[in-house]
Scaffold this motif. Structure first.
Motif, short mmCIF file in Angstrom:
data_model
loop_
_atom_site.label_atom_id
_atom_site.label_comp_id
_atom_site.label_asym_id
_atom_site.label_seq_id
_atom_site.Cartn_x
_atom_site.Cartn_y
_atom_site.Cartn_z
N GLU A 44 0.84 -1.20 0.00
CA GLU A 44 0.00 0.00 0.00
C GLU A 44 0.87 1.24 0.00
OE1 GLU A 44 -4.01 -1.64 2.24
OE2 GLU A 44 -3.32 0.41 2.50
N GLU B 1 -14.09 4.52 -6.66
CA GLU B 1 -12.83 4.24 -5.99
C GLU B 1 -12.02 3.25 -6.84
OE1 GLU B 1 -13.25 2.75 -2.00
OE2 GLU B 1 -11.19 2.08 -1.93
N ASP B 2 -10.74 3.55 -7.00
CA ASP B 2 -9.88 2.66 -7.78
C ASP B 2 -9.70 1.34 -7.05
OD1 ASP B 2 -7.77 5.47 -8.65
OD2 ASP B 2 -9.51 4.64 -9.68
N GLN B 3 -9.89 0.25 -7.78
CA GLN B 3 -9.72 -1.07 -7.17
C GLN B 3 -9.02 -2.01 -8.13
OE1 GLN B 3 -13.54 -2.55 -5.80
NE2 GLN B 3 -13.04 -1.94 -3.72
N TYR B 25 -9.80 -4.69 -12.81
CA TYR B 25 -9.52 -3.36 -12.27
C TYR B 25 -10.67 -2.41 -12.57
CZ TYR B 25 -8.20 -2.54 -17.14
OH TYR B 25 -8.19 -2.46 -18.51
N VAL B 27 -10.31 1.32 -12.70
CA VAL B 27 -9.54 2.56 -12.67
C VAL B 27 -9.91 3.33 -13.92
CG1 VAL B 27 -7.24 3.59 -12.72
CG2 VAL B 27 -7.62 1.46 -11.46
N ASN B 92 -3.29 5.05 -9.82
CA ASN B 92 -4.59 5.61 -9.48
C ASN B 92 -5.02 6.64 -10.50
OD1 ASN B 92 -4.19 4.10 -7.16
ND2 ASN B 92 -5.22 5.60 -5.88
N SER B 93 -6.30 6.76 -10.68
CA SER B 93 -6.82 7.74 -11.64
C SER B 93 -6.56 9.16 -11.17
CB SER B 93 -8.32 7.52 -11.86
OG SER B 93 -9.01 7.53 -10.62
N LYS B 98 0.68 7.36 -7.45
CA LYS B 98 0.08 6.50 -6.44
C LYS B 98 -0.44 5.27 -7.14
CE LYS B 98 -3.03 6.98 -2.50
NZ LYS B 98 -3.89 7.96 -1.79
N THR B 100 -2.11 1.40 -6.99
CA THR B 100 -2.89 0.45 -6.20
C THR B 100 -2.49 -0.96 -6.60
OG1 THR B 100 -4.76 1.96 -5.98
CG2 THR B 100 -5.20 -0.39 -5.68
#
Lengths: 115, 111
Positions: A44, B1-3, B25, B27, B92-93, B98, B100
């Motif tokens: 993370e 939410e990005d997953q 995903y 995103v 991440n979008s 960042k 994920t």
């Protein structure tokens, strides 16, 4: 060495102690990342540096966590007043051309155990 | 939410038994899908980056493919040394730096 070096590899701390984890990235890599990996989970995101500038610290879980990279090379992640939930492996990664290749070079991590 | 969601969480194969790992995903505006390999006690090691649907990349017994909603890591005739956790990740979008990561698929190849 040629890779990302992290120290210490293992750290046991009593709850409430402060700890400092060091990362020595690959020479010339401008991008440096810190990740936290709990047991059985994926890494993370914690924070990101470009040279000495900390451009994103949105992943730091609380104000007890602080990271710095004062000269744009070695970085230190400091955790104050450690709690049991801080127990995890802390991974450092660096990259020269992250935005074009997606390739991060990870160190072996520092395993923190808080008793 | 990005997953980023990976399945299965664990997979046990006989040596030579081919299979696929899945990464789905959510995103928006995907700017890359990454695969990493992680051995016990080590940091993740980069394998592939895929940028667009239909793209494929290969390395030894591994082939990664990408569609608009998921990626597959195909393992052909695996060997015991392929045993590891395979991680899928995407930027991440909201911020490219960042990333994920998924929880990973722990692969065990039995001789």
């Amino acid at each position: 060495g040629a890779g990302v070096s992290q120290s210490p590899r293992y750290k046991v701390a009593k709850r409430g102690q402060d700890v400092a984890l060091r990362c020595d990235p690959i020479s010339g890599h401008v991008s440096l990342f810190w990740y936290q990996q709990a047991l059985g989970q994926g890494p993370e995101f914690l924070t990101y540096f470009q040279n000495e500038a900390q451009l994103d610290k949105s992943g730091l879980p609380s104000d007890r966590f602080f990271a710095e990279r004062p000269e744009g090379s070695v970085s230190t992640l400091k955790i104050q007043r450690t709690q049991q939930e801080d127990s995890a492996v802390y991974l450092c990664a660096s990259s020269l051309a992250w935005t074009s290749t997606g390739e991060l070079f990870f160190g072996e991590g520092s395993r923190l155990t808080v008793l | 939410e990005d997953q980023v969601t990976q399945s299965p969480e664990a997979l046990r194969l006989q040596e030579g038994e081919s299979s696929s790992l899945n990464c789905s995903y959510t995103v928006s505006g995907l700017r890359g899908l990454f695969w990493y390999r992680q051995d016990p006690g080590k940091g993740p090691e980069f394998l592939f980056t895929l940028y667009s649907a239909g793209e494929e990349k290969e390395k030894e017994r591994l082939k990664a493919t990408l569609t608009k909603k998921e990626s597959f890591l195909h393992i052909t005739a695996p060997k015991p040394e392929d045993s590891a956790t395979y991680l899928c990740a995407a930027p991440n979008s909201g911020g490219y730096q960042k990333v994920t990561f998924g929880i990973g698929t722990k692969l065990q190849v039995i001789p």
